[in-house]
Design an enzyme around this catalytic site. Structure first.
Site: not given
Ligand code: TYM
Length: 341
Positions: A200, A112, A197
């Site tokens: 979003k 990023k 990947k």
């Molecule tokens: P985020 O918002 O990017 O994604 C939320 C969840 O969706 C999963 N995910 C995917 N899984 C499979 N294929 C994909 N293309 C894909 N895109 C997203 C992510 O792995 C995630 O499980 N840093 C985290 C948010 C966060 C978090 C936490 C998660 C902040 N604090 C504590 C767990 C525990 C994030 O940006 O997720």
């Protein structure tokens, strides 16, 4: 009972990757088998260039999508990160345990930050410290398991390392968590760029299926998915990543195995059609429930208010214990002051 924590970041509209890689499992399994918390991690959305009104809008939308996906406030706790001060309180303490080098090695930070610099923008300090805040999210609740897609595994590993290091230096305070991933679709790829990947906040819109896309938009995106050269339908992630992605999406939606599903097809067109319909069907109830919830914003607000209250009560003792363990002077309680007067 196992404690589960996971979250979703309101930086863009939620995607099929978020749903298949994380949310679906939270609703179908995790909330039933554990004491689970699911969080809209809005503080994390401030780590990149952002529009305040959009973050607010996306936070509300993410909360109602979590409920639309089937999270039941009777079974689990759903809340917004910034409503619970303990996350930021603990994050600072963990910054005093993490190292600069460790932060700079995080893959998501490197990617990023490089993208941001390419655009000529500046990199926010909070992007570097992001994984520490994520560790605080997890450790504040005595979390055992963190159900996430593959892209978050390195961050959960860091949370483990920080928990172990803190416990060794300052005495046992944190449960050491572990990441769990779904059996298929732990990494759903962009339909136009199968090497990346499906994210979003990415720019390649036509390759991203959003959970709120109209059925015809979903069909169009899937039918236009990039496939690999070659004719036979076989499951080979390394050699045929575009095709493998479609087979994995189909497997995640219908419950089969990607390699077995491949045997039923001899042409890409038929496979794409089935993938499109399977995705439309998986998203149909979520879209419907989301529409109903949009008509009842008071309900969603009530869930978030109650969720934050429950979450605060769960996190407070652990964060207080961490403050004491690391050497911070506990505030003198009013009763003690009054008694001394
Ligand atoms: P985020 O918002 O990017 O994604 C939320 C969840 O969706 C999963 N995910 C995917 N899984 C499979 N294929 C994909 N293309 C894909 N895109 C997203 C992510 O792995 C995630 O499980 N840093 C985290 C948010 C966060 C978090 C936490 C998660 C902040 N604090 C504590 C767990 C525990 C994030 O940006 O997720």
């Amino acid at each position: 009972m196992t404690r589960v924590f996971s979250g979703v970041k309101p930086t863009g509209h939620l995607t099929l990757g978020n749903y298949l890689g994380a949310m679906r499992q939270w609703a179908a399994e995790d909330q039933h088998r554990s004491d689970a918390l699911f969080c809209v991690v809005d503080l994390h959305a401030l780590t990149v260039d952002h529009d305040p009104a959009r973050v607010r809008r996306l936070s509300r939308q993410a909360a109602s999508l979590l409920l639309a996906a089937g999270l039941d406030p009777e079974l689990c706790t759903v809340f917004v990160q910034s409503h619970v001060d303990e996350h930021a309180r603990l994050s600072y303490v963990l910054e005093c345990v993490a190292t600069d080098g460790e932060m700079r090695r995080m893959i998501q930070y490197k990617e990023k930050a490089a993208r941001e610099r390419e655009r000529g923008g500046s990199v926010r300090l909070s992007l570097l410290t992001y994984p520490v805040l994520m560790a605080a999210d997890i450790l504040a609740y005595g979390t055992d398991e963190v159900p996430v897609g593959h892209d978050q595994t390195q961050h959960v590993e860091l949370a483990r390392d920080l928990a172990v290091r803190f416990n060794q230096r300052y005495g046992h305070t944190f449960v050491v968590p572990k990441a769990t991933n779904p059996a298929v679709a732990a990494r759903v790829m962009n339909l136009q760029e199968p090497a990346s990947k499906m994210g979003k906040s990415d720019d390649v819109g036509p390759g991203i299926v959003y959970v709120l896309d109209e059925p015809d938009v979903v069909r169009k995106k899937v039918m236009r998915a990039v496939t690999d050269s070659g004719r036979e339908v076989v499951y080979d992630r390394a050699a045929r990543p575009g095709l493998a992605n479609l087979l994995e999406i189909l497997a995640a939606c219908t419950g089969g195995e990607p390699a077995e599903l491949a045997e039923a097809y001899d042409a890409y067109g038929a496979l794409k059609k089935d993938v499109a319909e399977a995705v439309v069907e998986v998203l149909r109830p979520l879209r419907k429930r989301h529409q109903e919830l949009c008509a009842d914003p008071g309900y969603v607000e009530g869930v978030l208010r109650d969720g934050a209250e429950k979450a605060r009560a769960m996190a407070r003792p652990t964060v207080d214990a961490a403050y004491r363990a690391i050497g911070l002077l506990p505030p003198v309680a009013d009763t003690v002051v009054n008694a001394a007067r």
